[in-house]
Design a protein around this motif. Structure first.
Motif, PDB file in Angstrom:
ATOM      1  N   TRP A 143      35.008  -3.287 -25.028  1.00  0.00           N
ATOM      2  CA  TRP A 143      36.189  -4.153 -25.092  1.00  0.00           C
ATOM      3  C   TRP A 143      37.278  -3.661 -24.136  1.00  0.00           C
ATOM      4  O   TRP A 143      37.988  -4.463 -23.524  1.00  0.00           O
ATOM      5  N   ALA A 144      37.417  -2.348 -24.013  1.00  0.00           N
ATOM      6  CA  ALA A 144      38.396  -1.810 -23.063  1.00  0.00           C
ATOM      7  C   ALA A 144      38.040  -2.244 -21.639  1.00  0.00           C
ATOM      8  O   ALA A 144      38.907  -2.658 -20.862  1.00  0.00           O
ATOM      9  N   CYS A 145      36.744  -2.156 -21.301  1.00  0.00           N
ATOM     10  CA  CYS A 145      36.298  -2.598 -19.971  1.00  0.00           C
ATOM     11  C   CYS A 145      36.629  -4.066 -19.746  1.00  0.00           C
ATOM     12  O   CYS A 145      37.041  -4.469 -18.654  1.00  0.00           O
ATOM     13  N   GLN A 146      36.466  -4.873 -20.772  1.00  0.00           N
ATOM     14  CA  GLN A 146      36.618  -6.322 -20.644  1.00  0.00           C
ATOM     15  C   GLN A 146      38.074  -6.783 -20.645  1.00  0.00           C
ATOM     16  O   GLN A 146      38.427  -7.723 -19.926  1.00  0.00           O
ATOM     17  N   TYR A 147      38.924  -6.135 -21.446  1.00  0.00           N
ATOM     18  CA  TYR A 147      40.224  -6.732 -21.761  1.00  0.00           C
ATOM     19  C   TYR A 147      41.446  -5.984 -21.238  1.00  0.00           C
ATOM     20  O   TYR A 147      42.551  -6.518 -21.291  1.00  0.00           O
ATOM     21  N   TYR A 148      41.299  -4.746 -20.743  1.00  0.00           N
ATOM     22  CA  TYR A 148      42.520  -4.035 -20.345  1.00  0.00           C
ATOM     23  C   TYR A 148      43.151  -4.630 -19.094  1.00  0.00           C
ATOM     24  O   TYR A 148      44.372  -4.803 -19.005  1.00  0.00           O
ATOM     25  N   GLY A 149      42.344  -4.940 -18.102  1.00  0.00           N
ATOM     26  CA  GLY A 149      42.876  -5.485 -16.839  1.00  0.00           C
ATOM     27  C   GLY A 149      43.134  -4.360 -15.852  1.00  0.00           C
ATOM     28  O   GLY A 149      44.246  -3.850 -15.749  1.00  0.00           O
ATOM     29  N   TRP A 150      42.097  -3.981 -15.098  1.00  0.00           N
ATOM     30  CA  TRP A 150      42.137  -2.788 -14.256  1.00  0.00           C
ATOM     31  C   TRP A 150      42.742  -3.102 -12.896  1.00  0.00           C
ATOM     32  O   TRP A 150      42.476  -4.145 -12.307  1.00  0.00           O
ATOM     33  N   ARG A 151      43.560  -2.181 -12.404  1.00  0.00           N
ATOM     34  CA  ARG A 151      44.300  -2.428 -11.168  1.00  0.00           C
ATOM     35  C   ARG A 151      44.012  -1.423 -10.065  1.00  0.00           C
ATOM     36  O   ARG A 151      44.159  -1.725  -8.895  1.00  0.00           O
TER      37      ARG A 151
END
Length: 568
Positions: A401-409
């Motif tokens: 879920w962290a991979c999917q929902y955090y929003g990586w920049r």
């Protein structure tokens, strides 16, 4: 490695092994170490007593390796571990294996019984070179004090060059106590170790030509791009060629996920649009990725329409799992930087339009009714940190879920256990990351099962005043195993019910701030309070117990054969 504090090596004549050990650490620019003392390394700890190197005393040796791992991922410099012999040494095995699978530079020093006692089953003796041979890039036992300095230099060189990895040095107590009579030869001479960094120009041009000729290309990017410091070069290639980019978990942050060319993560729990793109592309450009089974699904049907280009520094990875058409061996930054001039702008509007349609149709989403959903906790963290925090995770549903929902920049933002899938990694790794990035917000997004394995390291964060935020998604299950049992074992929940202690109260007992919430109305205020608190915080959020991670590619299935669940 370029030491941040260059240290000129003094004469070593008359110095003890422990002093030589310290001098080489300074020469290599080591500023912090993690570990736990014991009898066989007391001479070294006596030297460290007055050292400028900061030693972080952990609560368990496994925690020390994960902290060194997190430190290395954030800084790009090798993490350094020092533990004693026997159980102190064997307790770092999991951390070494984790670093080895994820190509993380680390140098671990284990105490050993005196050389005359080796092989006699002496107290706290363990064959660490034998035990760790399959899970280290290389290992050494130092048998003479004259060899110590050279071996240490070799260890740092091996750990940080080519495809990085952990190197172990087993150090008998008498070596650290012995004095040296003559100036030792510290020359690093490794004739069998010559990693290739410069890509062959013919292969680079051939790859560029294949990319230019394609109409449906996809860049498939792994952690090797981040390790090589090649993110800017990759973004430039993608922008010039209008190449959509999907990443592995280890590659998250290589591209800004708000970029229209970004497809997010692919694989077992990757974005549906990314998986469909790989299956439909006519040219797949893998950079710093190893075609892991969690990415490919059924290898026989992976990217069936594509000409495959593979750029990697490790020649052993080329065609290991998937046969490739154009291999390019070398450093990703060097290769991508040189490839850029050969990439031609192309109008790929039809392909990009198709990808945009899939991204919209199959976007990650969740039902926001009922209990707090784990996805909304992570999405809230992303929003309230402006997607700029360093995020460590444990292993399980919360990790996906962290991979999917955090929003990586940006690169070096996602700190997680990839190849080994080590539960308990998140808490100590976040602490190591905070040591490496003292001015940044560092959050451990964890599950109740994973956090319970190493949460004692919160004490380490308290002791050293490290303001790490530990956000525990508590669903009362070992969630990923429960999900498999629900979907493939007829809801027979065997050994996955996971009643948890009151994490907020334990945090308070450790000296940290503890917060526990159950209601959605409390979420934003609780996150705000967590982020604003100056010290370490454990925020326990009681979430929907039987929420599942989707999409999901089941074992043996192809990437396009996803279980969509609530995303359908």
């Amino acid at each position: 490695m370029s030491p941040s504090n260059p240290h000129k090596m003094p004469s070593l004549i008359g110095k003890k092994g422990a002093e030589i050990f310290h001098e080489v650490l300074l020469e290599q620019g080591v500023e912090v170490m993690f570990g736990f003392p014991g009898g066989m390394v007391l001479p070294i700890f006596d030297v460290l007593y007055s050292s400028p190197i900061k030693f972080f005393l952990t609560r368990h040796e496994q925690g020390a390796t994960h902290m060194a791992d997190g430190y290395a991922r954030v800084t790009g410099r090798p993490g350094v571990v020092l533990v004693t012999s026997g159980p102190g040494a064997t307790n770092i095995v999991t951390g070494l294996a984790n670093a080895y699978m994820d190509s993380i530079p680390m140098v671990a020093f284990t105490g050993q019984v005196k050389t005359a006692l080796i092989g006699n089953d002496a107290f706290q003796e363990a064959d660490m070179t034998g035990i760790t041979r399959p899970i280290t890039k290389h290992n050494f036992m130092v048998k003479r004090v004259e060899d110590l300095g050279r071996i240490m230099r070799e260890a740092f060189h091996i750990a940080t060059t080519g495809r990085p990895g952990p190197v172990l040095i087993d150090l008998p107590a008498d070596v650290s106590m012995s004095k040296i009579d003559t100036e030792p030869d510290l020359t690093v001479d490794l004739p069998g170790y010559k990693p290739r960094t410069a890509g062959h120009i013919r292969q680079i041009k051939m790859a560029a030509e294949a990319i230019n000729a394609s109409t449906r290309p996809v860049l498939y990017v792994g952690g090797g791009v981040i390790i090589a410091g090649a993110s800017d070069a990759l973004r430039a290639v993608a922008a010039k060629g209008k190449l959509p980019v999907t990443t592995t978990m280890m590659g998250l942050g290589t591209v800004d996920e708000s970029d229209p060319l970004a497809l997010q993560m692919l694989g077992m729990h990757g974005a549906a649009a990314a998986n469909y793109a790989v299956q439909e592309c006519d040219c797949l450009i893998a950079v710093g990725a190893r075609f892991d089974d969690r990415v490919t699904g059924n290898v026989a049907t992976f990217a069936p329409k594509a000409k495959i280009i593979h750029i990697d520094i490790d020649p052993a990875s080329i065609s290991k799992n998937v046969e490739v058409d154009i291999p390019v061996v070398g450093d990703a930054k060097d290769i991508l930087s040189r490839m850029l001039e050969f990439i031609e702008p192309r109008d790929r509007s039809p392909w990009l339009a198709q990808l945009a349609e899939w991204k919209k149709k199959y976007a990650f989403r969740y039902d926001a009714s009922g209990n707090i959903k784990p996805q909304e906790v992570i999405a809230t963290l992303g929003e309230m940190t402006n997607h700029d925090a360093i995020i460590a995770t444990g292993v399980g549903q919360h990790q996906m879920w962290a991979c999917q929902y955090y929003g990586w920049r940006r690169p070096r933002q996602m700190i997680s256990s990839g190849g080994l899938g080590t539960m308990g990694f998140g808490c100590p790794a976040a602490i190591g990351a905070q040591v490496g990035a003292p001015g940044k917000t560092v959050i451990d997004i964890d599950g109740d099962g994973s956090f319970s394995m190493t949460m004692v390291e919160v004490i380490t964060a308290v002791q050293y005043k490290l303001p790490v935020k530990f956000v525990v998604l508590d669903n009362g299950y070992l969630g990923m195993v429960r999900q498999w049992q629900e979907l493939f074992y007829g809801h027979r929940y065997s050994a996955v019910t996971h009643p948890c202690p009151k994490f907020d109260m334990i945090a308070e007992g450790f000296g940290a701030k503890g917060i526990c919430i159950k209601d959605r109305s409390e979420l934003r205020d609780a996150v705000d309070a967590t982020l604003k608190h100056e010290g370490p915080v454990v925020l326990a959020v009681e979430v929907e117990p039987e929420e599942n991670v989707f999409p999901m590619v089941a074992a043996g299935k192809s990437l396009h054969e996803m279980l969509m669940g609530t995303l359908a």
